[in-house]
Motif scaffolding. Structure first.
Motif, PDB file in Angstrom:
ATOM      1  N   LEU A 297      29.295  48.130  84.026  1.00  0.00           N
ATOM      2  CA  LEU A 297      28.493  47.169  84.780  1.00  0.00           C
ATOM      3  C   LEU A 297      28.701  45.742  84.279  1.00  0.00           C
ATOM      4  O   LEU A 297      28.739  44.793  85.076  1.00  0.00           O
ATOM      5  CB  LEU A 297      27.008  47.534  84.683  1.00  0.00           C
ATOM      6  CG  LEU A 297      26.541  48.704  85.553  1.00  0.00           C
ATOM      7  CD1 LEU A 297      25.102  49.054  85.228  1.00  0.00           C
ATOM      8  CD2 LEU A 297      26.685  48.360  87.033  1.00  0.00           C
ATOM      9  N   ARG A 298      28.844  45.579  82.960  1.00  0.00           N
ATOM     10  CA  ARG A 298      29.093  44.240  82.431  1.00  0.00           C
ATOM     11  C   ARG A 298      30.429  43.701  82.927  1.00  0.00           C
ATOM     12  O   ARG A 298      30.555  42.519  83.268  1.00  0.00           O
ATOM     13  CB  ARG A 298      29.049  44.253  80.898  1.00  0.00           C
ATOM     14  CG  ARG A 298      27.647  44.322  80.326  1.00  0.00           C
ATOM     15  CD  ARG A 298      27.660  44.081  78.825  1.00  0.00           C
ATOM     16  NE  ARG A 298      28.399  45.115  78.124  1.00  0.00           N
ATOM     17  CZ  ARG A 298      27.880  46.271  77.720  1.00  0.00           C
ATOM     18  NH1 ARG A 298      26.609  46.530  77.965  1.00  0.00           N
ATOM     19  NH2 ARG A 298      28.604  47.153  77.082  1.00  0.00           N
ATOM     20  N   GLY A 299      31.451  44.593  82.973  1.00  0.00           N
ATOM     21  CA  GLY A 299      32.746  44.162  83.502  1.00  0.00           C
ATOM     22  C   GLY A 299      32.655  43.771  84.964  1.00  0.00           C
ATOM     23  O   GLY A 299      33.201  42.738  85.381  1.00  0.00           O
ATOM     24  N   ALA A 300      31.932  44.596  85.749  1.00  0.00           N
ATOM     25  CA  ALA A 300      31.770  44.281  87.173  1.00  0.00           C
ATOM     26  C   ALA A 300      30.961  42.999  87.354  1.00  0.00           C
ATOM     27  O   ALA A 300      31.258  42.179  88.239  1.00  0.00           O
ATOM     28  CB  ALA A 300      31.088  45.443  87.887  1.00  0.00           C
ATOM     29  N   ARG A 301      29.963  42.807  86.509  1.00  0.00           N
ATOM     30  CA  ARG A 301      29.135  41.601  86.625  1.00  0.00           C
ATOM     31  C   ARG A 301      29.944  40.339  86.310  1.00  0.00           C
ATOM     32  O   ARG A 301      29.784  39.306  86.971  1.00  0.00           O
ATOM     33  CB  ARG A 301      27.935  41.707  85.677  1.00  0.00           C
ATOM     34  CG  ARG A 301      26.950  40.554  85.826  1.00  0.00           C
ATOM     35  CD  ARG A 301      25.787  40.700  84.865  1.00  0.00           C
ATOM     36  NE  ARG A 301      24.872  39.580  84.995  1.00  0.00           N
ATOM     37  CZ  ARG A 301      23.888  39.510  85.882  1.00  0.00           C
ATOM     38  NH1 ARG A 301      23.689  40.517  86.715  1.00  0.00           N
ATOM     39  NH2 ARG A 301      23.100  38.449  85.941  1.00  0.00           N
ATOM     40  N   SER A 302      30.828  40.421  85.310  1.00  0.00           N
ATOM     41  CA  SER A 302      31.649  39.250  84.986  1.00  0.00           C
ATOM     42  C   SER A 302      32.591  38.911  86.140  1.00  0.00           C
ATOM     43  O   SER A 302      32.823  37.732  86.442  1.00  0.00           O
ATOM     44  CB  SER A 302      32.448  39.501  83.704  1.00  0.00           C
ATOM     45  OG  SER A 302      33.395  40.543  83.884  1.00  0.00           O
ATOM     46  N   GLU A 303      33.142  39.950  86.813  1.00  0.00           N
ATOM     47  CA  GLU A 303      33.998  39.692  87.970  1.00  0.00           C
ATOM     48  C   GLU A 303      33.182  39.101  89.114  1.00  0.00           C
ATOM     49  O   GLU A 303      33.654  38.208  89.831  1.00  0.00           O
ATOM     50  CB  GLU A 303      34.681  40.979  88.424  1.00  0.00           C
ATOM     51  CG  GLU A 303      35.638  41.588  87.410  1.00  0.00           C
ATOM     52  CD  GLU A 303      36.821  40.687  87.095  1.00  0.00           C
ATOM     53  OE1 GLU A 303      37.113  39.772  87.893  1.00  0.00           O
ATOM     54  OE2 GLU A 303      37.449  40.870  86.035  1.00  0.00           O
ATOM     55  N   LEU A 304      31.960  39.602  89.299  1.00  0.00           N
ATOM     56  CA  LEU A 304      31.087  39.034  90.323  1.00  0.00           C
ATOM     57  C   LEU A 304      30.781  37.571  90.031  1.00  0.00           C
ATOM     58  O   LEU A 304      30.720  36.743  90.950  1.00  0.00           O
ATOM     59  CB  LEU A 304      29.776  39.827  90.392  1.00  0.00           C
ATOM     60  CG  LEU A 304      29.752  41.067  91.283  1.00  0.00           C
ATOM     61  CD1 LEU A 304      28.414  41.784  91.146  1.00  0.00           C
ATOM     62  CD2 LEU A 304      29.999  40.704  92.740  1.00  0.00           C
ATOM     63  N   ASP A 308      31.593  34.528  92.388  1.00  0.00           N
ATOM     64  CA  ASP A 308      30.528  33.605  92.770  1.00  0.00           C
ATOM     65  C   ASP A 308      30.942  32.160  92.505  1.00  0.00           C
ATOM     66  O   ASP A 308      30.657  31.261  93.313  1.00  0.00           O
ATOM     67  CB  ASP A 308      29.260  33.948  91.983  1.00  0.00           C
ATOM     68  CG  ASP A 308      28.029  33.234  92.521  1.00  0.00           C
ATOM     69  OD1 ASP A 308      27.943  33.043  93.750  1.00  0.00           O
ATOM     70  OD2 ASP A 308      27.153  32.868  91.715  1.00  0.00           O
ATOM     71  N   THR A 309      31.639  31.932  91.390  1.00  0.00           N
ATOM     72  CA  THR A 309      32.102  30.579  91.067  1.00  0.00           C
ATOM     73  C   THR A 309      33.088  30.070  92.118  1.00  0.00           C
ATOM     74  O   THR A 309      33.000  28.916  92.569  1.00  0.00           O
ATOM     75  CB  THR A 309      32.773  30.569  89.679  1.00  0.00           C
ATOM     76  OG1 THR A 309      31.823  30.993  88.689  1.00  0.00           O
ATOM     77  CG2 THR A 309      33.277  29.175  89.326  1.00  0.00           C
TER      78      THR A 309
END
Length: 571
Positions: A297-304, A308-309
């Motif tokens: 989830l942390r990996g997916a969140r960083s990609e999100l 977003d940026t």
């Protein structure tokens, strides 16, 4: 996490996501409640009439069947929602990237976006399809089981519920402690990937210079840094994994001792104790999986966050009431453009009458290519105005502006397709005769005749299967087919051999005929065909006038001309 996902995608996708979350939560609750039926089953089996367990076993089987159906429906909804979100993400990202200014696409950013659009999007969108179900199950099912324990025996339930805040605290602490190491590992991963690509692309130069050993060392250093970052990331996760394991084991041990104590004291039956221990054991697997799920989830969140940026990057503003230019003259009025802390163009004013040719010359870094990019609105000026047909380019619809301009760059990029497909990019609806005429005018027909596949020859990614001169001829044919009234040329012959240069020059002459032209010239012979010449240095116009006029002034342009012609004189 879900809130960020919906912010990146858009809230029109909220309904399938909420439906999926509801189904997965319901399935997890039913799974936990189904274990409550083990109490009457075990009570009957340990009692004097084991046959009484039959209806409870049937009920337990029915509950498990309901859970299986719900889990199937929930997983199917997750896969469908994930597919829908993936398609929506690609569409949204593609639409947004198409609206960003061309100047935003620096070489480093292109590589970053290419990774983000492939691996990054897939990893981010995998949350719904692959991670949401195990995450909800790992959180909701144990909580439901704790509630079941409280219903059967308040003391055992309270003992089990004591582990809930501990598990939550461990997960929060692990996520925070791993944030920095995860970010470092991703950064080292990107750096190592870039080094590998650099090493492969630089093989001819490295071997010619006999420096392959040194380059190996640079690559090895990058890979070692990646290894160290990965090791630090793994070590930072270890306390959380151990803490979670010890907490789960401690909870089970406490329940075992407490159950034995209560059973020996006659406060609870053996069937209830055994059931609660089975329920506790069932809690262990999903709780222990939280560490692995949390990392994903942390990996997916960083990609999100990266997506977003990119999606928050503002495109150049479009005019609310666009103006259609009716002329094709060009003008810079006190135009200033800065890139970071550097002023690339400083208070530049000049004009190009319709149908005339302007040559822009000067040393490297003078701002010559930036002039072309501002005309095509790759960027907007920081001060002043750039006009096409008397209209500020910021007041012209982007599609209308680009329809007025044909650009031929020094570095030509061709798509991985046939020659004909790349030429037709200039005007996809052009007839076959028009395509052939543009190819003949660009002397591309000579290239096509000697290729085995002719028009159907595949050019490879970026046009890698063609020479530089052949790629330029395709680019010129594409520009001729577009038939735009304004032509921008950026040092198109600076790296060509004499044969290709002659062919390209002939095609360029046909392209420029009757059009408004701004050409950035590297080889000074090209300048002689211009109606007017501008000499740029340090982002300012140092001299301007006709070719002969500037030579007679014996200034910067004359010196530049003599230097450029000196090699030809020596030959």
């Amino acid at each position: 996490m879900i809130r960020m996902l919906l912010r990146v995608l858009g809230h029109e996708y909220a309904r399938p996501v909420r439906r999926t979350v509801f189904l997965m939560t319901t399935a997890a609750v039913v799974e936990g409640l189904s274990y409550a039926l083990l109490v009457p089953v075990l009570r009957a089996l340990f009692g004097s009439t084991p046959g009484d367990a039959r209806p409870w076993l049937i009920a337990f089987g029915a509950a498990v069947a309901v859970y299986a159906v719900l889990r199937y429906v929930a997983d199917l909804s997750g896969f469908r929602a994930g597919t829908t979100l993936l398609r929506g993400m690609y569409h949204r990202l593609g639409d947004h990237l198409a609206r960003l200014p061309i100047g935003w696409y620096s070489p480093g950013r292109v590589g970053e976006v290419s990774v983000l659009a492939s691996r990054g999007v897939l990893q981010a969108m995998s949350v719904i399809a692959h991670l949401l179900a195990p995450l909800i199950s790992a959180c909701v099912t144990p909580l439901t089981i704790v509630v079941v324990m409280l219903a059967f025996d308040r003391r055992m339930g309270l003992a089990a519920s004591a582990a809930v805040p501990v598990v939550a605290a461990i997960q929060i602490w692990t996520g925070r402690s791993m944030a920095a190491t995860d970010a470092e590992r991703v950064e080292r991963d990107h750096e190592a990937t870039a080094r590998v690509i650099e090493y492969l692309q630089a093989q001819p130069v490295l071997r010619a210079g006999g420096r392959t050993v040194e380059r190996f060392r640079l690559l090895d250093d990058s890979l070692r840094e990646l290894q160290r970052a990965s090791r630090r990331s793994t070590l930072s996760a270890l306390p959380g994994v151990l803490g979670l394991t010890l907490t789960v084991q401690a909870m089970f041990t406490v329940l075992l001792f407490l159950g034995a104590y209560l059973a020996l004291g006659g406060h609870i039956g053996a069937a209830e104790v055994l059931t609660i221990l089975v329920l506790a054991a069932r809690c262990a697997d999903p709780l222990l999986s939280l560490s692995d799920i949390g990392g994903q989830l942390r990996g997916a969140r960083s990609e999100l966050a990266r997506l977003d940026t990119v999606l928050r990057t503002e495109p150049l503003p479009e005019p609310r009431e666009p103006i259609q230019p009716v002329r094709h003259d060009l003008e810079f009025e006190s135009a200033t453009f800065r890139h970071g802390d550097r002023t690339v163009l400083d208070n530049v004013s000049m004009s190009v009458p319709e149908g005339q040719r302007l040559a822009v010359v000067g040393p490297s870094g003078a701002g010559k290519s930036t002039l072309l990019q501002l005309l095509a609105r790759f960027y907007d000026v920081d001060a002043g105005v750039v006009r096409v047909g008397g209209v500020d380019v910021r007041a012209i619809d982007t599609e209308v502006l680009m329809a007025q301009i044909a650009i031929v760059f020094q570095d030509v990029y061709l798509f991985d397709g046939t020659i004909e497909e790349n030429v037709r990019l200039g005007r996809p609806d052009a007839g076959e005769a028009e395509v052939r005429a543009a190819a003949t005018a660009a002397r591309l027909d000579e290239v096509i005749e000697r290729l085995p596949g002719g028009w159907a020859t595949n050019v490879g990614e970026g046009g890698a299967l063609l020479s530089g001169g052949e790629r330029q001829r395709v680019s010129i044919a594409r520009a001729l087919l577009k038939d735009a009234p304004i032509v921008l040329l950026d040092e198109v012959t600076s790296a060509l051999d004499p044969v290709n240069e002659a062919a390209v020059h002939e095609g360029i002459e046909r392209l420029m005929a009757g059009r408004t032209v701004v050409m950035v010239a590297h080889r000074m012979r090209t300048v002689q065909r211009a109606d007017r010449v501008v000499f740029l240095d340090g982002g300012r116009i140092v001299e301007e006038g006709g070719h002969d006029e500037l030579l007679h002034r014996d200034g910067r342009y004359a010196d530049f001309w003599e230097l450029s012609m000196a090699p030809a004189t020596r030959e």
